[in-house]
Design a protein around this motif. Structure first.
Motif, short mmCIF file in Angstrom:
data_model
loop_
_atom_site.label_atom_id
_atom_site.label_comp_id
_atom_site.label_asym_id
_atom_site.label_seq_id
_atom_site.Cartn_x
_atom_site.Cartn_y
_atom_site.Cartn_z
N PRO A 193 3.24 11.70 -4.68
CA PRO A 193 4.51 11.10 -5.15
C PRO A 193 4.39 10.64 -6.60
O PRO A 193 3.29 10.45 -7.10
CB PRO A 193 4.67 9.90 -4.22
N LYS A 194 5.57 10.44 -7.23
CA LYS A 194 5.55 9.92 -8.60
C LYS A 194 5.53 8.39 -8.59
O LYS A 194 5.04 7.75 -9.50
CB LYS A 194 6.84 10.34 -9.33
N LEU A 195 6.16 7.84 -7.54
CA LEU A 195 6.30 6.38 -7.47
C LEU A 195 5.77 5.90 -6.13
O LEU A 195 6.12 6.45 -5.08
CB LEU A 195 7.79 6.01 -7.61
N VAL A 196 4.92 4.87 -6.17
CA VAL A 196 4.42 4.26 -4.94
C VAL A 196 4.82 2.79 -4.95
O VAL A 196 4.71 2.10 -5.96
CB VAL A 196 2.87 4.39 -4.83
N ILE A 197 5.32 2.34 -3.81
CA ILE A 197 5.67 0.92 -3.65
C ILE A 197 4.66 0.32 -2.69
O ILE A 197 4.47 0.82 -1.59
CB ILE A 197 7.10 0.75 -3.08
N GLY A 198 3.98 -0.73 -3.10
CA GLY A 198 3.05 -1.43 -2.21
C GLY A 198 3.69 -2.75 -1.81
O GLY A 198 3.90 -3.62 -2.65
N ASP A 199 4.07 -2.88 -0.53
CA ASP A 199 4.70 -4.13 -0.07
C ASP A 199 3.61 -5.03 0.49
O ASP A 199 3.18 -4.87 1.62
CB ASP A 199 5.78 -3.84 0.98
N GLU A 200 3.17 -5.97 -0.31
CA GLU A 200 2.09 -6.90 0.06
C GLU A 200 0.90 -6.11 0.62
O GLU A 200 0.42 -6.42 1.72
CB GLU A 200 2.59 -7.92 1.10
N PRO A 201 0.38 -5.13 -0.12
CA PRO A 201 -0.64 -4.26 0.47
C PRO A 201 -1.97 -4.96 0.72
O PRO A 201 -2.80 -4.41 1.43
CB PRO A 201 -0.80 -3.14 -0.58
N THR A 202 -2.16 -6.14 0.14
CA THR A 202 -3.46 -6.80 0.34
C THR A 202 -3.33 -8.13 1.08
O THR A 202 -4.33 -8.80 1.32
CB THR A 202 -4.14 -7.06 -1.03
N THR A 203 -2.11 -8.50 1.45
CA THR A 203 -1.89 -9.86 1.97
C THR A 203 -2.66 -10.13 3.26
O THR A 203 -3.15 -11.23 3.47
CB THR A 203 -0.38 -10.09 2.17
N ALA A 204 -2.78 -9.12 4.14
CA ALA A 204 -3.44 -9.37 5.43
C ALA A 204 -4.97 -9.29 5.34
O ALA A 204 -5.65 -9.44 6.34
CB ALA A 204 -2.91 -8.37 6.45
N LEU A 205 -5.49 -9.07 4.14
CA LEU A 205 -6.93 -8.81 4.02
C LEU A 205 -7.67 -10.04 3.47
O LEU A 205 -7.08 -10.87 2.80
CB LEU A 205 -7.16 -7.64 3.06
N ASP A 206 -8.99 -10.12 3.76
CA ASP A 206 -9.72 -11.26 3.20
C ASP A 206 -9.93 -11.04 1.70
O ASP A 206 -9.76 -9.93 1.20
CB ASP A 206 -11.01 -11.54 3.97
N MET A 208 -12.31 -10.78 -0.52
CA MET A 208 -13.21 -9.75 -1.07
C MET A 208 -12.57 -8.37 -0.95
O MET A 208 -12.57 -7.58 -1.90
CB MET A 208 -14.54 -9.72 -0.31
N VAL A 209 -12.01 -8.10 0.24
CA VAL A 209 -11.42 -6.77 0.48
C VAL A 209 -10.16 -6.62 -0.37
O VAL A 209 -9.89 -5.55 -0.92
CB VAL A 209 -11.14 -6.56 1.99
N GLN A 210 -9.40 -7.73 -0.50
CA GLN A 210 -8.20 -7.70 -1.37
C GLN A 210 -8.57 -7.21 -2.76
O GLN A 210 -7.91 -6.34 -3.32
CB GLN A 210 -7.67 -9.13 -1.55
N LEU A 214 -7.19 -3.87 -4.60
CA LEU A 214 -6.47 -3.93 -5.88
C LEU A 214 -7.16 -3.08 -6.93
O LEU A 214 -6.52 -2.39 -7.73
CB LEU A 214 -6.36 -5.38 -6.37
N GLU A 215 -8.49 -3.11 -6.89
CA GLU A 215 -9.26 -2.31 -7.85
C GLU A 215 -8.99 -0.82 -7.59
O GLU A 215 -8.77 -0.04 -8.52
CB GLU A 215 -10.74 -2.67 -7.65
N LEU A 216 -8.94 -0.46 -6.31
CA LEU A 216 -8.66 0.94 -5.94
C LEU A 216 -7.27 1.35 -6.43
O LEU A 216 -7.10 2.41 -7.03
CB LEU A 216 -8.77 1.09 -4.42
N ILE A 217 -6.28 0.47 -6.18
CA ILE A 217 -4.91 0.80 -6.61
C ILE A 217 -4.86 0.99 -8.12
O ILE A 217 -4.28 1.94 -8.63
CB ILE A 217 -3.91 -0.30 -6.14
N GLY A 218 -5.53 0.08 -8.85
CA GLY A 218 -5.55 0.17 -10.31
C GLY A 218 -6.17 1.49 -10.77
O GLY A 218 -5.63 2.16 -11.66
N ARG A 219 -7.28 1.88 -10.14
CA ARG A 219 -7.97 3.12 -10.52
C ARG A 219 -7.09 4.34 -10.23
O ARG A 219 -6.92 5.22 -11.06
CB ARG A 219 -9.30 3.21 -9.76
N LEU A 220 -6.49 4.35 -9.04
CA LEU A 220 -5.66 5.50 -8.65
C LEU A 220 -4.43 5.63 -9.55
O LEU A 220 -4.01 6.72 -9.89
CB LEU A 220 -5.23 5.38 -7.19
N ARG A 221 -3.87 4.47 -9.90
CA ARG A 221 -2.70 4.49 -10.78
C ARG A 221 -3.02 5.23 -12.08
O ARG A 221 -2.25 6.06 -12.54
CB ARG A 221 -2.33 3.04 -11.14
N LYS A 222 -4.19 4.89 -12.64
CA LYS A 222 -4.56 5.53 -13.92
C LYS A 222 -4.90 7.00 -13.69
O LYS A 222 -4.41 7.87 -14.40
CB LYS A 222 -5.76 4.80 -14.51
#
Ligand SMILES: Nc1ncnc2c1ncn2[C@@H]1O[C@H](COP(=O)(O)OP(=O)(O)O)[C@@H](O)[C@H]1O
Ligand SMILES: [Mg+2]
Length: 360
Positions: A193-206, A208-210, A214-222
């Protein structure tokens, strides 16, 4: 949306191609207004929300729980529950107004052009189907591939999001919370896709995992040059990940601008209180609920400023005058009756402005 649901809904073709409208960014949300029907009246969950996104840009949508973030995202994708409806406004995606699209038209956009990562991966995934096969579904549906060929792509996606390929046939409960969320990210990326929406994608995680997600999302975005909308009640998530921010309160945007505008020159009293509620992104944080009082009832929102009853800086006009968005400096907008337009480096609230001494 499960791909099988999307398939079930995608029956009748659109009569003619939707017209394209002249557009600047990949997404322009214009005065979006969405209500939910309840016995007591309409819940005015999203009221005149506007923002835009350039290709490759990331935008954070932040605010307390109940302020309309998820409703805005579901409106963009037209995935509202049965009692929800877009009352007015436009969602221009690549020049096409999604607000006017049929269900069939939307089924061709979801996953392939815009995808969403939901908060609770455990709820979004089918517990009795192998995770990899669930990720293969949208690929089969949109690319017309066999399950075998789609599974090859799923293995590549597992590599991309950092899950061992050996886990493709695991059921969701066999994966850790972090791995399930990585699998949800893989599913969101499955059809490029061209656009991804993350609706609280890390809220349920502890915590460290959050940080890892977030680091993964940042890397994939670039790496994939994605446009990204990151929804969070936690401003520190926006600070870490987004180019610009939109602060919502009681269904409305109350402040928007670059992340630097929001954090270095926060102007709406609500934004300033939100930032105080998360004092430092790397230290122990208080919860957002430390802002005293509750958001208003959206069946009968206040006539004046929605934040007025909770605002330490309110005066007589706040309860009666509904504030408009004002551009306080280039690209930085604020909805507060005390704020006036001033395109200068030293932005000041009207009541704090120095007296005019010209000619004195
Ligand atoms: N299906 C629904 N029916 C009625 N009200 C709803 C429904 N879904 C959400 N709402 C209401 O809409 C408002 C915005 O909710 P939501 O978009 O979920 O906020 P957020 O994602 O910011 O927490 C809230 O007042 C919520 O109670
Ligand atoms: Mg939500």
């Amino acid at each position: 949306m499960s791909p099988s649901k999307a398939k079930a809904r995608s029956r009748a073709p659109d009569k003619k191609p939707a017209p394209r409208i002249a557009h600047k960014g990949i997404l322009e949300v214009r005065e979006l207004t969405t209500y939910f029907k309840l016995g007591v009246g309409d819940v005015k969950a999203v009221q005149g929300v506007s923002f835009d996104l350039e290709p490759g840009e990331s935008l954070g949508l932040a605010g307390e729980s109940g302020c309309g973030k998820t409703t805005a995202a579901l409106s963009i994708l037209k995935l509202l529950p049965e009692n929800g409806r877009i009352v007015s406004g436009e969602v221009l995606f690549d020049g096409r107004n999604l607000a006017k699209r049929t269900e069939y038209g939307m089924s061709r956009i979801r996953w392939k052009e815009i995808s969403i990562i939901f908060q609770g991966a455990m709820n979004a995934l089918n517990p009795v189907r192998e995770t990899g096969k669930q990720i293969a579904e949208p690929i089969q549906l949109h690319e017309g591939l066999s399950e075998g060929k789609a599974m090859v792509r799923v293995k590549e996606l597992y590599d991309l999001v950092g899950i061992s390929q050996k886990r493709v046939m695991d059921f969701p409960h066999q994966l850790s919370g972090g791995m399930r969320q990585r699998a949800m990210i893989a599913m969101a990326l499955a059809c490029n896709p061209k656009l991804v929406i993350g609706d609280e994608p890390t809220t349920a995680l502890d915590v460290m995992v959050q940080a890892q997600i977030l680091e993964l999302i940042g890397r994939l975005r670039k790496e994939l040059d994605l446009s990204f909308i990151l929804i969070s009640h936690d401003l520190s998530v926006m600070a870490e990940t987004c180019d610009k921010g939109v602060i919502m309160y009681a269904g409305e945007v109350v402040e928007s601008g670059t992340t630097s505008h929001i954090f270095n020159n926060a102007t709406h009293p609500y934004t300033r209180q939100l930032i105080k509620a998360f004092p430092n992104i790397h230290e122990k944080r208080e919860m957002v609920s430390s802002i005293k009082g509750d958001p208003p009832n959206l069946v009968d929102p206040p006539a004046g400023c929605g934040f007025c009853p909770r605002c330490d800086e309110r005066d007589g006009s706040c309860a009666t005058e509904h504030p408009q968005m004002v551009e306080v400096e280039s690209g930085h907008f604020v909805r507060c009756v005390h704020v006036r337009s001033q395109r200068s480096d030293a932005f000041v609230r009207e009541d704090e402005a120095a007296p005019d001494v010209r000619g004195a």
